[in-house]
Scaffold this motif. Structure first.
Motif, PDB file in Angstrom:
ATOM      1  N   THR A  90       0.851  -1.188   0.000  1.00 42.40           N
ATOM      2  CA  THR A  90       0.000   0.000   0.000  1.00 42.40           C
ATOM      3  C   THR A  90       0.885   1.236   0.000  1.00 42.40           C
ATOM      4  OG1 THR A  90      -1.710  -1.174   1.244  1.00 42.40           O
ATOM      5  CG2 THR A  90      -1.835   1.231   1.200  1.00 42.40           C
ATOM      6  N   GLN A  91       0.696   2.117  -0.969  1.00 38.18           N
ATOM      7  CA  GLN A  91       1.481   3.351  -1.071  1.00 38.18           C
ATOM      8  C   GLN A  91       0.633   4.553  -0.669  1.00 38.18           C
ATOM      9  OE1 GLN A  91       3.100   3.514  -5.087  1.00 38.18           O
ATOM     10  NE2 GLN A  91       4.897   2.348  -4.469  1.00 38.18           N
ATOM     11  N   GLN A  92       1.310   5.533  -0.081  1.00 33.90           N
ATOM     12  CA  GLN A  92       0.630   6.753   0.335  1.00 33.90           C
ATOM     13  C   GLN A  92       1.525   7.948   0.057  1.00 33.90           C
ATOM     14  OE1 GLN A  92      -0.597   6.793   4.408  1.00 33.90           O
ATOM     15  NE2 GLN A  92      -1.547   8.821   4.295  1.00 33.90           N
ATOM     16  N   ASP A  93       0.953   8.972  -0.579  1.00 37.50           N
ATOM     17  CA  ASP A  93       1.665  10.214  -0.897  1.00 37.50           C
ATOM     18  C   ASP A  93       1.221  11.273   0.106  1.00 37.50           C
ATOM     19  OD1 ASP A  93       3.157  12.160  -2.088  1.00 37.50           O
ATOM     20  OD2 ASP A  93       1.802  12.463  -3.783  1.00 37.50           O
ATOM     21  N   SER A  94       2.168  11.794   0.894  1.00 32.01           N
ATOM     22  CA  SER A  94       1.822  12.712   1.979  1.00 32.01           C
ATOM     23  C   SER A  94       2.621  13.997   1.859  1.00 32.01           C
ATOM     24  CB  SER A  94       2.121  12.074   3.342  1.00 32.01           C
ATOM     25  OG  SER A  94       1.497  10.810   3.470  1.00 32.01           O
ATOM     26  N   ALA A  95       1.929  15.119   2.052  1.00 35.70           N
ATOM     27  CA  ALA A  95       2.615  16.411   2.172  1.00 35.70           C
ATOM     28  C   ALA A  95       3.103  16.560   3.612  1.00 35.70           C
ATOM     29  CB  ALA A  95       1.660  17.537   1.811  1.00 35.70           C
ATOM     30  N   VAL A  96       4.311  17.117   3.796  1.00 37.60           N
ATOM     31  CA  VAL A  96       4.880  17.268   5.131  1.00 37.60           C
ATOM     32  C   VAL A  96       5.298  18.731   5.345  1.00 37.60           C
ATOM     33  CG1 VAL A  96       5.681  14.885   5.258  1.00 37.60           C
ATOM     34  CG2 VAL A  96       7.188  16.629   4.290  1.00 37.60           C
ATOM     35  N   LYS A  97       5.438  19.088   6.614  1.00 42.21           N
ATOM     36  CA  LYS A  97       5.922  20.420   6.956  1.00 42.21           C
ATOM     37  C   LYS A  97       7.435  20.477   6.836  1.00 42.21           C
ATOM     38  CE  LYS A  97       2.231  21.708  10.171  1.00 42.21           C
ATOM     39  NZ  LYS A  97       1.925  22.141  11.566  1.00 42.21           N
ATOM     40  N   TRP A  98       7.933  21.665   6.487  1.00 42.59           N
ATOM     41  CA  TRP A  98       9.379  21.844   6.417  1.00 42.59           C
ATOM     42  C   TRP A  98       9.782  23.118   7.179  1.00 42.59           C
ATOM     43  CZ3 TRP A  98       5.998  22.539   2.383  1.00 42.59           C
ATOM     44  CH2 TRP A  98       5.926  23.813   1.821  1.00 42.59           C
ATOM     45  N   PHE A  99      10.998  23.085   7.737  1.00 42.38           N
ATOM     46  CA  PHE A  99      11.503  24.169   8.560  1.00 42.38           C
ATOM     47  C   PHE A  99      12.919  24.504   8.107  1.00 42.38           C
ATOM     48  CE2 PHE A  99       8.470  21.675  10.919  1.00 42.38           C
ATOM     49  CZ  PHE A  99       7.632  22.609  11.488  1.00 42.38           C
ATOM     50  N   PRO A 100      13.248  25.802   8.006  1.00 41.56           N
ATOM     51  CA  PRO A 100      14.571  26.193   7.496  1.00 41.56           C
ATOM     52  C   PRO A 100      15.676  25.897   8.509  1.00 41.56           C
ATOM     53  CG  PRO A 100      13.347  28.121   8.205  1.00 41.56           C
ATOM     54  CD  PRO A 100      12.396  26.968   8.316  1.00 41.56           C
ATOM     55  N   LEU A 101      16.821  25.521   7.993  1.00 43.67           N
ATOM     56  CA  LEU A 101      18.026  25.328   8.785  1.00 43.67           C
ATOM     57  C   LEU A 101      19.042  26.361   8.325  1.00 43.67           C
ATOM     58  CD1 LEU A 101      18.308  21.419   8.699  1.00 43.67           C
ATOM     59  CD2 LEU A 101      17.403  22.832  10.548  1.00 43.67           C
ATOM     60  N   ARG A 102      19.454  27.243   9.249  1.00 39.00           N
ATOM     61  CA  ARG A 102      20.362  28.331   8.888  1.00 39.00           C
ATOM     62  C   ARG A 102      21.686  28.163   9.621  1.00 39.00           C
ATOM     63  NH1 ARG A 102      17.703  32.175   6.073  1.00 39.00           N
ATOM     64  NH2 ARG A 102      15.412  32.104   6.170  1.00 39.00           N
ATOM     65  N   GLY A 103      22.744  28.623   8.960  1.00 39.99           N
ATOM     66  CA  GLY A 103      24.060  28.555   9.556  1.00 39.99           C
ATOM     67  C   GLY A 103      25.069  29.272   8.692  1.00 39.99           C
ATOM     68  N   PRO A 104      26.313  29.384   9.175  1.00 41.42           N
ATOM     69  CA  PRO A 104      27.365  30.025   8.375  1.00 41.42           C
ATOM     70  C   PRO A 104      27.573  29.301   7.054  1.00 41.42           C
ATOM     71  CG  PRO A 104      28.055  29.775  10.662  1.00 41.42           C
ATOM     72  CD  PRO A 104      26.786  29.000  10.509  1.00 41.42           C
ATOM     73  N   LEU A 105      27.854  30.065   6.016  1.00 40.42           N
ATOM     74  CA  LEU A 105      27.947  29.504   4.670  1.00 40.42           C
ATOM     75  C   LEU A 105      29.051  28.463   4.553  1.00 40.42           C
ATOM     76  CD1 LEU A 105      26.945  29.593   1.725  1.00 40.42           C
ATOM     77  CD2 LEU A 105      28.622  31.406   1.313  1.00 40.42           C
ATOM     78  N   HIS A 106      30.196  28.722   5.179  1.00 32.87           N
ATOM     79  CA  HIS A 106      31.340  27.834   4.993  1.00 32.87           C
ATOM     80  C   HIS A 106      31.609  26.953   6.208  1.00 32.87           C
ATOM     81  CE1 HIS A 106      32.255  29.809   1.227  1.00 32.87           C
ATOM     82  NE2 HIS A 106      32.197  30.995   1.829  1.00 32.87           N
ATOM     83  N   ALA A 107      30.678  26.867   7.144  1.00 32.25           N
ATOM     84  CA  ALA A 107      30.868  26.011   8.315  1.00 32.25           C
ATOM     85  C   ALA A 107      30.815  24.545   7.897  1.00 32.25           C
ATOM     86  CB  ALA A 107      29.795  26.309   9.354  1.00 32.25           C
ATOM     87  N   GLU A 108      31.680  23.753   8.505  1.00 35.55           N
ATOM     88  CA  GLU A 108      31.721  22.331   8.185  1.00 35.55           C
ATOM     89  C   GLU A 108      30.672  21.551   8.970  1.00 35.55           C
ATOM     90  OE1 GLU A 108      33.402  20.926   5.849  1.00 35.55           O
ATOM     91  OE2 GLU A 108      34.390  22.803   5.284  1.00 35.55           O
ATOM     92  N   GLN A 109      30.426  21.992  10.214  1.00 38.22           N
ATOM     93  CA  GLN A 109      29.467  21.260  11.021  1.00 38.22           C
ATOM     94  C   GLN A 109      28.039  21.610  10.592  1.00 38.22           C
ATOM     95  OE1 GLN A 109      31.414  23.644  12.043  1.00 38.22           O
ATOM     96  NE2 GLN A 109      30.342  25.099  13.389  1.00 38.22           N
ATOM     97  N   SER A 110      27.113  20.724  10.957  1.00 32.94           N
ATOM     98  CA  SER A 110      25.708  20.953  10.633  1.00 32.94           C
ATOM     99  C   SER A 110      25.151  22.072  11.484  1.00 32.94           C
ATOM    100  CB  SER A 110      24.899  19.666  10.885  1.00 32.94           C
ATOM    101  OG  SER A 110      25.394  18.608  10.089  1.00 32.94           O
TER     102      SER A 110
END
Length: 455
Positions: A90-110
């Motif tokens: 059984t397949q289901q197509d669902s819309a989900v909420k999304w939230f922005p992730l911001r940080g320094p442009l050149h930072a290596e860590q998440s």
């Protein structure tokens, strides 16, 4: 020599007279039961769900004594298909909420985040890391809230704002607590424009696992686009048990306190038994045993608890036990009377076996007839792959459908022992054999008499 030729002539003449008995074609009248069939859908192949009454009217559990005839009395080519367990997705197509992730442009860590949840656990806001300067942060990715989807995630589909063309690559991570993350590989989306034509690649395959949250971090380019929508395709797979064919209600052949017995027309590979619980508030620990005809010892088959009880204003019923395909002709149900038994009246039962389909190639003119119940039956079914070249499950499901007419004659035969009948074809073959032996003896005796005496 002339005498020898004469004896041979007699043998050939006798064989000519009895040959039709040996090679004569089968006839529907050779079978105890004939059931008319009605056809619908596209032929020339048709499939028939075999009623349980047909199984119980057969002389052999493997249905070797089954045939299909057309209106001219000609035997039709057929195959037997035994029902098996299947996987249902059984397949289901669902819309989900999304939230922005911001940080320094050149930072290596998440990017570090703080979250706020509703009372149900769903994310309502994702906050930037405390102490971070807003003028140094860019949009690095997106956090998707997939907590409302329980099934394994198969595919991610994204749509983003105009102005971001070319290929975009990002990492995918999954988490159930927003603290511990596991890598799900990389994803790539693209939007290409050329000569007023636009190509969008918006779908990303996922590994088919469950997760409450997904983190998408852009690596090329480092800055993520603005999302317009995020959808997830999930799929759950259920294993469907093999379909069963159930008998009509069967009354016990003998009954005494705490013990009931049933006799079937022949030994059948029983998968389940359903015991009638006629009275409310019934609680009965039971054990079921079986045996074939001629056996003395009972073989234990199942043990369990049957009940019909009230719960939360409704009635719950457990009246079936699994028998796992044991060939049984006699059934015995023993009830632990400490639970109150099964009531004052002897219970009836229904027995179930794996459903069988008869698939036949309709040739000649209707009406078509299903025949069953020949004492000296011999197997004549073909493999499905032989009967239907290029056979597969989808093609089988698309075949025309044959339906067996409901006939009281079939029900009567299914519930009673069938008296053995004469097999005229076999008797004819034995007559040919005995006559041939007798003529050979006569020929040898004649030759011995005609031999001249030694001087």
């Amino acid at each position: 020599m002339s005498r020898l030729i004469g004896v041979r002539g007699w043998i050939l003449a006798l064989l000519g007279l009895v040959a039709p008995l040996a090679v004569g074609q089968e006839s529907a009248s050779d079978y105890a039961i004939q059931v008319p069939l009605s056809l619908s859908g596209e032929g020339p192949w048709y499939r028939l769900e075999l009623p349980m009454a047909v199984h119980m009217a057969a002389r052999y559990a493997d249905l070797r004594d089954l045939r299909v005839f057309n209106g001219a009395g000609e035997v039709q080519a057929y195959a037997l298909s035994l029902g098996s367990a299947r996987q249902h997705e059984t397949q289901q197509d669902s819309a989900v909420k999304w939230f922005p992730l911001r940080g320094p442009l050149h930072a290596e860590q998440s990017p570090g985040v703080r979250v706020q949840r509703s009372t149900s656990g769903t994310l309502v806001e994702v906050l930037g890391e405390e102490g971070a300067r807003a003028d140094q942060e860019v949009l690095r990715g997106w956090l998707l809230d997939t907590s409302a989807i329980e099934a394994p995630l198969q595919q991610l589909t994204l749509d983003w704002s105009a102005g971001h063309e070319g290929f975009q690559r990002f990492s995918i991570e999954a988490s159930d607590d927003l603290q511990h993350w596991r890598a799900w590989g990389d994803g790539q989306i693209a939007r290409l424009t050329f000569a007023d034509e636009r190509i969008d690649q918006r779908d990303v395959r996922l590994p088919g696992q469950s997760a409450r949250y997904l983190r998408l971090l852009w690596s090329s380019p480092r800055q993520a686009p603005q999302l317009l929508s995020a959808r997830l395709l999930s799929a759950s797979s259920d294993r469907l048990a093999a379909p069963l064919s159930w008998s009509a209600e069967l009354s016990p052949s003998s009954a005494k306190a705490g013990e009931y017995r049933w006799d079937l027309p022949l030994a059948l590979p029983l998968q389940r038994v359903r015991v009638e619980l006629a009275e409310a508030n019934t609680l009965a620990p039971v054990s079921i045993a079986g045996r074939r005809e001629g056996q003395v010892q009972w073989q234990p088959l199942a043990r369990g608890l049957l009940y019909r009880l009230p719960q939360d204003g409704q009635e719950v019923l457990q009246d079936e036990l699994e028998l796992y395909g044991a060939p049984v002709q006699q059934l015995r149900v023993q009830v632990d009377e400490r639970g109150g038994g099964l009531g004052s009246a002897a219970p009836s039962i229904r027995v179930g076996i794996r459903a069988t389909q008869v698939v036949f190639l309709a040739r000649g003119t209707p009406p078509y007839v299903l025949a069953i119940g020949k004492a000296a039956g011999s197997a004549a079914s073909l493999p499905l792959s032989t009967l239907i070249p290029g056979y597969d499950d989808q093609r089988l499901a698309a075949l025309g459908v044959a339906t067996a007419a409901a006939t009281p004659l079939l029900e009567v035969a299914a519930g009673a022992e069938q008296a053995p009948g004469w097999d005229w074809q076999r008797l004819g073959l034995w007559a040919v054999l005995l006559a041939g032996v007798g003529l050979l003896v006569l020929m040898a005796w004649s030759l011995l008499r005609a031999r001249p005496a030694a001087p």
